[in-house]
Design a protein around this motif. Structure first.
Motif, mmCIF file in Angstrom:
data_model
loop_
_atom_site.group_PDB
_atom_site.id
_atom_site.type_symbol
_atom_site.label_atom_id
_atom_site.label_comp_id
_atom_site.label_asym_id
_atom_site.label_seq_id
_atom_site.Cartn_x
_atom_site.Cartn_y
_atom_site.Cartn_z
ATOM 1 N N THR A 98 0.691 -1.204 -0.002
ATOM 2 C CA THR A 98 -0.066 0.207 -0.149
ATOM 3 C C THR A 98 0.927 1.315 0.038
ATOM 4 O OG1 THR A 98 -0.201 -0.286 2.489
ATOM 5 C CG2 THR A 98 -1.870 -1.205 0.897
ATOM 6 N N GLU A 99 2.155 1.135 0.290
ATOM 7 C CA GLU A 99 3.280 2.378 0.315
ATOM 8 C C GLU A 99 3.679 2.622 -1.104
ATOM 9 O OE1 GLU A 99 3.596 4.182 2.824
ATOM 10 O OE2 GLU A 99 2.068 2.962 3.843
ATOM 11 N N VAL A 136 2.327 -3.977 3.804
ATOM 12 C CA VAL A 136 3.464 -2.889 3.737
ATOM 13 C C VAL A 136 4.862 -3.985 3.381
ATOM 14 C CG1 VAL A 136 4.997 -1.286 4.611
ATOM 15 C CG2 VAL A 136 2.719 -1.229 5.065
ATOM 16 N N CYS A 137 5.222 -3.718 2.270
ATOM 17 C CA CYS A 137 6.350 -4.727 1.744
ATOM 18 C C CYS A 137 7.729 -4.306 2.767
ATOM 19 C CB CYS A 137 6.635 -4.076 0.468
ATOM 20 S SG CYS A 137 7.872 -2.683 0.019
ATOM 21 N N ARG A 142 10.756 -1.220 6.403
ATOM 22 C CA ARG A 142 12.250 -0.523 7.204
ATOM 23 C C ARG A 142 12.093 0.853 6.932
ATOM 24 N NH1 ARG A 142 13.924 -5.524 4.887
ATOM 25 N NH2 ARG A 142 14.205 -4.671 2.780
ATOM 26 N N LYS A 143 11.708 1.518 6.039
ATOM 27 C CA LYS A 143 11.871 2.795 5.814
ATOM 28 C C LYS A 143 10.877 3.411 7.001
ATOM 29 C CE LYS A 143 12.580 2.849 0.897
ATOM 30 N NZ LYS A 143 11.733 2.901 -0.483
ATOM 31 N N ALA A 144 9.896 2.907 7.107
ATOM 32 C CA ALA A 144 9.079 3.347 8.269
ATOM 33 C C ALA A 144 9.595 3.246 9.573
ATOM 34 C CB ALA A 144 7.438 2.719 8.213
ATOM 35 N N ASP A 145 10.336 2.354 9.818
ATOM 36 C CA ASP A 145 10.760 1.861 11.021
ATOM 37 C C ASP A 145 12.022 2.900 11.325
ATOM 38 O OD1 ASP A 145 9.408 0.096 11.521
ATOM 39 O OD2 ASP A 145 10.658 -1.663 11.171
ATOM 40 N N GLN A 146 12.783 3.371 10.311
ATOM 41 C CA GLN A 146 13.937 4.232 10.280
ATOM 42 C C GLN A 146 13.726 5.805 10.248
ATOM 43 O OE1 GLN A 146 16.321 2.665 7.111
ATOM 44 N NE2 GLN A 146 17.015 0.985 8.215
ATOM 45 N N ALA A 147 12.416 6.070 9.851
ATOM 46 C CA ALA A 147 11.876 7.452 9.955
ATOM 47 C C ALA A 147 11.986 8.038 11.149
ATOM 48 C CB ALA A 147 10.345 7.566 9.257
ATOM 49 N N PRO A 148 12.421 9.367 11.275
ATOM 50 C CA PRO A 148 12.580 10.201 12.359
ATOM 51 C C PRO A 148 11.273 10.529 12.890
ATOM 52 C CG PRO A 148 13.287 11.426 10.545
ATOM 53 C CD PRO A 148 13.325 9.976 10.046
#
Length: 150
Positions: A98-99, A136-137, A142-148
């Motif tokens: 979905t992202e 969510v792939c 991972r990008k969401a987890d690493q987002a500030p």
């Protein structure tokens, strides 16, 4: 480097009615797409490439391809129909991010057997089904987890 992706054929276009140049252009553009695309986005790409195909022709062609079994259709989170070329007669089911829109075909034998059984036991004719798996792939996760965070 040579492009080894399948190309649209006159036969593919003929499946959806009169074989016109515009339909062939739409089908050819869909064939080379990596994933699902909306009619509006495909039209925008065609226009950017200099192909003067009307938006209504794109919609009609994609809808006809889906009805002829030559395109898979899913809906995005806003309900818009997205299309992807179907190289063979069997439809597929996909897991869609979905992202970013990444789509992966998934094994769907149990779903097909279930749909066939329901059709047989219900007495209904011309039974069709749609199964959409959204998530969510790993890359987007991972990008969401690493987002500030704020």
């Amino acid at each position: 480097m040579a492009d080894h992706r399948p190309q649209a054929t006159v036969h593919d276009v003929a499946l959806i009615g009169r074989a016109t140049q515009q339909r062939a252009v739409v089908l050819g553009a869909l064939v080379v797409m990596e994933g699902f695309i909306s009619a509006q986005a495909l039209h925008k790409r065609l226009m950017a490439d200099g192909s003067p195909v009307g938006l209504s022709t794109v919609y009609r062609t994609l809808t006809a391809l889906a009805e002829a079994g030559r395109a898979d259709v899913v809906r995005d989170t806003n309900g818009e129909r997205l299309f992807r070329h179907r190289p063979g007669p069997d439809h597929r089911h996909y897991l869609i991010c979905t992202e970013c829109g990444l789509s992966l075909p998934v094994e769907s034998g149990p779903v097909e057997k279930w749909a066939d059984r329901i059709a047989r036991t219900s007495g209904f004719a011309d039974v069709r089904h749609a199964v959409e798996l959204l998530g969510v792939c790993p890359d987007c996760g991972r990008k969401a987890d690493q987002a500030p965070t704020s």
